[in-house]
Design a protein around this motif. Structure first.
Motif, short mmCIF file in Angstrom:
data_model
loop_
_atom_site.label_atom_id
_atom_site.label_comp_id
_atom_site.label_asym_id
_atom_site.label_seq_id
_atom_site.Cartn_x
_atom_site.Cartn_y
_atom_site.Cartn_z
N ASP A 1 0.83 -1.20 0.00
CA ASP A 1 0.00 0.00 0.00
C ASP A 1 0.86 1.24 0.00
O ASP A 1 0.64 2.18 -0.79
CB ASP A 1 -0.91 -0.03 1.23
CG ASP A 1 -1.95 1.07 1.15
OD1 ASP A 1 -2.48 1.26 0.02
OD2 ASP A 1 -2.16 1.74 2.18
N ALA A 2 1.90 1.20 0.87
CA ALA A 2 2.78 2.36 0.98
C ALA A 2 3.47 2.61 -0.37
O ALA A 2 3.58 3.74 -0.84
CB ALA A 2 3.83 2.11 2.07
N LYS A 3 3.92 1.55 -1.02
CA LYS A 3 4.63 1.71 -2.30
C LYS A 3 3.70 2.26 -3.36
O LYS A 3 4.08 3.15 -4.16
CB LYS A 3 5.17 0.35 -2.76
CG LYS A 3 6.50 0.02 -2.08
CD LYS A 3 7.00 -1.32 -2.53
CE LYS A 3 8.25 -1.67 -1.69
NZ LYS A 3 8.56 -3.11 -1.79
N LEU A 4 2.41 1.77 -3.34
CA LEU A 4 1.43 2.27 -4.31
C LEU A 4 1.24 3.77 -4.14
O LEU A 4 1.23 4.53 -5.12
CB LEU A 4 0.08 1.54 -4.11
CG LEU A 4 -0.20 0.43 -5.13
CD1 LEU A 4 -1.51 -0.27 -4.77
CD2 LEU A 4 -0.29 0.99 -6.53
N ASP A 5 1.10 4.15 -2.86
CA ASP A 5 0.93 5.58 -2.59
C ASP A 5 2.07 6.37 -3.22
O ASP A 5 1.87 7.38 -3.89
CB ASP A 5 0.92 5.82 -1.07
CG ASP A 5 -0.46 5.55 -0.48
OD1 ASP A 5 -1.40 5.34 -1.31
OD2 ASP A 5 -0.59 5.52 0.75
N TYR A 6 3.28 5.88 -3.04
CA TYR A 6 4.46 6.58 -3.53
C TYR A 6 4.42 6.72 -5.06
O TYR A 6 4.61 7.79 -5.62
CB TYR A 6 5.72 5.81 -3.09
CG TYR A 6 6.99 6.39 -3.61
CD1 TYR A 6 7.50 7.58 -3.04
CD2 TYR A 6 7.68 5.79 -4.66
CE1 TYR A 6 8.65 8.13 -3.52
CE2 TYR A 6 8.84 6.34 -5.14
CZ TYR A 6 9.33 7.50 -4.57
OH TYR A 6 10.48 8.04 -5.04
N VAL A 7 4.06 5.58 -5.71
CA VAL A 7 4.02 5.57 -7.17
C VAL A 7 2.99 6.56 -7.68
O VAL A 7 3.24 7.34 -8.60
CB VAL A 7 3.70 4.15 -7.69
CG1 VAL A 7 3.34 4.17 -9.14
CG2 VAL A 7 4.90 3.24 -7.45
N VAL A 8 1.82 6.53 -7.06
CA VAL A 8 0.75 7.45 -7.50
C VAL A 8 1.21 8.88 -7.36
O VAL A 8 0.98 9.72 -8.23
CB VAL A 8 -0.54 7.17 -6.68
CG1 VAL A 8 -1.58 8.27 -6.92
CG2 VAL A 8 -1.13 5.81 -7.09
N GLU A 9 1.87 9.12 -6.21
CA GLU A 9 2.34 10.49 -5.99
C GLU A 9 3.28 10.93 -7.11
O GLU A 9 3.17 12.01 -7.67
CB GLU A 9 3.09 10.53 -4.65
CG GLU A 9 3.26 11.92 -4.10
CD GLU A 9 4.07 11.87 -2.81
OE1 GLU A 9 4.78 12.85 -2.53
OE2 GLU A 9 4.03 10.82 -2.13
N ARG A 10 4.24 10.05 -7.48
CA ARG A 10 5.22 10.38 -8.54
C ARG A 10 4.50 10.62 -9.85
O ARG A 10 4.80 11.56 -10.57
CB ARG A 10 6.20 9.21 -8.76
CG ARG A 10 7.01 8.74 -7.59
CD ARG A 10 7.99 9.73 -7.12
NE ARG A 10 8.88 10.12 -8.20
CZ ARG A 10 9.82 11.04 -8.04
NH1 ARG A 10 9.93 11.66 -6.86
NH2 ARG A 10 10.59 11.37 -9.03
N GLN A 11 3.51 9.73 -10.11
CA GLN A 11 2.76 9.84 -11.36
C GLN A 11 2.12 11.20 -11.48
O GLN A 11 2.20 11.86 -12.52
CB GLN A 11 1.71 8.71 -11.42
CG GLN A 11 0.86 8.70 -12.65
CD GLN A 11 1.69 8.35 -13.88
OE1 GLN A 11 2.67 7.62 -13.78
NE2 GLN A 11 1.31 8.92 -15.02
N GLU A 12 1.54 11.62 -10.33
CA GLU A 12 0.90 12.94 -10.35
C GLU A 12 1.92 14.02 -10.65
O GLU A 12 1.65 14.96 -11.42
CB GLU A 12 0.20 13.19 -9.00
CG GLU A 12 -1.17 12.56 -8.94
CD GLU A 12 -1.78 12.62 -7.54
OE1 GLU A 12 -1.09 13.14 -6.63
OE2 GLU A 12 -2.89 12.14 -7.40
N LEU A 13 3.09 13.88 -10.05
CA LEU A 13 4.15 14.88 -10.28
C LEU A 13 4.51 14.96 -11.77
O LEU A 13 4.58 16.05 -12.34
CB LEU A 13 5.39 14.51 -9.48
CG LEU A 13 5.46 15.05 -8.04
CD1 LEU A 13 6.68 14.48 -7.35
CD2 LEU A 13 5.49 16.56 -8.05
N VAL A 14 4.70 13.77 -12.38
CA VAL A 14 5.06 13.73 -13.80
C VAL A 14 3.97 14.35 -14.64
O VAL A 14 4.22 15.13 -15.56
CB VAL A 14 5.32 12.28 -14.24
CG1 VAL A 14 5.42 12.20 -15.74
CG2 VAL A 14 6.59 11.76 -13.58
#
Lengths: 304, 168
Positions: free
Chosen positions: A17-30
């Motif tokens: 879950d924590a990793k997913l959160d991180y990925v989503v966050e990065r995706q939003e940044l990109v």
């Protein structure tokens, strides 16, 4: 399912879950970045296209294209060996280019171009026009320069053809060794001073009466001659020397001493005043050679 | 011991015996007659028996009022230094002749008259062609005194039996 495995599974899910959160966050940044960058990139692309258009207008691409074609042609026409050879000549090529780009040469080229620009004003000339123009001082200078260039061109082409080094100044002709010097070395063929042709041809030295002779019987060192020797030689040749014989012999010797060349029949005939006919009577057969032999001078070489 | 050499010998012909040469001079150009005269003289100097037969234009070489006026011919001569189109222009012949005579003098080569005299003095036999004499309407008196006789070609070949024949 045991409580341990359940706990392990939960812990695993948490970490995912924590990793997913991180990925989503990065995706939003990109996505944010793309959203922001798009207008900038479009601007940049437009600018670049414009630049290219300018280059295109200036003919850079056409030229590049042509250059590539040129390299193609070069590659077709020349093999690697040629290029290898070329490397050896680079210095020469650079020298040539440097010489060609000297200011005075460029000036000359510019002037030539000027003349070409005004070629419309020039009238055609025939042979007479050429003859008339040849009177002009400038044309004469130009012709001299052109002739000089032609001369060099000819030399260069002869050089290129023979593959020999450019023509060097011919060595000054050696004069026969003066009689004051000691006798030439024992082997005439190896001697650096030019021997009478006969000695070189025969290549042998014969000793007689304490003197050295060529294989044909001509005295090698003319200074070892004396009149007693002459009389003995003549006797061996079947001649009895009378006053006229002596006139011819002494004159031939004196002429050789003066000119370092043995006189032939005509020279002795005229110089001694005896005349051709008398010489053929006094020294039958080969008067020129016989006189030279008895007078102790080299075999005469002239044709008359 | 006496002098161990012979006088420079006359070369012997392949047939044995002394060597003999007969030269036929058929042209009257300065450049065309000199080879004959020089070769004949060189032959005599080498001890070779020599006879010269002057025929057709070669007669000029032994004709009293022609011998000093022989010319060099540039036209039709592929070795000529003159461009072909110029060779035929008036004066070119005289120019070439004077140039050649100058060179001859520099090289100490005698004039044609002196050469003929030298040949005679050296024992070379000089003959004029009878038929050519008739054709050019010349008499024995018109010729140089050095000429031995006016004979026919048949006579010449009979006289020069055993000679090497050279036609120029």
């Amino acid at each position: 399912m045991t409580p341990e495995t359940e706990a392990r599974l939960l812990a695993r899910l948490d970490s995912i879950d924590a990793k997913l959160d991180y990925v989503v966050e990065r995706q939003e940044l990109v996505e944010d970045l793309i959203r922001e960058m798009t207008p900038v990139a479009r601007e940049a692309l437009n600018a670049m296209a414009g630049q290219m258009q300018t280059w295109e207008d200036r003919g850079w691409f056409a030229m590049g294209h042509a250059l590539i074609g040129l390299f193609d042609d070069l590659a077709n026409a020349y093999g690697p060996d040629d290029v290898h050879e070329l490397r050896g000549h680079v210095v020469q090529i650079v020298d040539t280019v440097r010489n060609l780009t000297q200011p005075e040469v460029l000036d000359l080229a510019n002037e030539a171009t000027d003349v070409l620009h005004h070629a419309d004003d020039v009238q055609p000339v025939g042979p007479w026009g050429m003859a008339k123009a040849a009177g002009d001082k400038d044309v004469q200078r130009g012709m001299a320069v052109a002739l000089e260039m032609l001369r060099h061109l000819g030399q260069a082409s002869a050089h290129a053809k023979s593959g020999a080094p450019p023509r060097e100044r011919p060595a000054p002709r050696e004069t026969p060794a003066p009689s004051a010097s000691p006798a030439p070395s024992a082997s005439p063929a190896l001697s650096p001073t030019p021997e009478p042709a006969s000695a070189v041809l025969q290549g042998e030295v014969v000793e007689w009466n304490g003197r050295r002779f060529t294989g044909e019987g001509f005295l090698l060192d003319t200074d070892t001659w004396d009149e007693a020797l002459a009389a003995e030689m003549a006797k061996g040749l079947g001649l009895t020397l009378g006053p006229d014989h002596w006139t011819a012999i002494r004159w031939a010797r004196q002429d050789y001493m003066a000119h370092r060349a043995s006189p032939n029949v005509r020279r002795v005939a005229n110089g001694s005043g005896l005349g051709t006919e008398a010489l053929y009577t006094l020294f039958p057969g080969t008067p020129g050679k016989t006189i030279a032999m008895i007078a102790g001078v080299p075999k005469p070489v002239g044709c008359v | 011991m006496s002098f161990p050499f012979a006088a420079p010998p006359a070369p012997t012909a392949t047939t044995g015996g002394p060597r003999k040469i007969a030269l036929i001079c058929s042209k009257g150009g300065l450049d065309e007659c000199y080879p004959v005269l020089i070769m004949a003289n060189a032959a005599r100097m080498t001890g070779i028996t020599c006879a010269v037969f002057f025929t057709f234009w070669g007669l000029d070489v032994i004709t009293e009022d022609r011998v000093d006026h022989l010319h060099v011919n540039f036209v039709g001569n592929p070795s000529s230094p003159m461009p072909y189109m110029l060779a035929g222009l008036p004066g070119m012949e005289a120019l070439g002749t004077s140039f050649m005579k100058k060179r001859m003098t520099e090289l100490d080569i005698p004039g044609v008259r002196e050469m003929v005299g030298m040949l005679k003095a050296s024992g070379c036999e000089l003959y004029a062609c009878e038929l050519a004499m008739k054709m050019f309407d010349r008499k024995k008196e018109d010729l140089l005194p050095d000429v031995e006789a006016v004979i026919t070609a048949t006579d010449f070949f009979e006289k020069t039996h055993g000679y090497d024949i050279v036609f120029v």
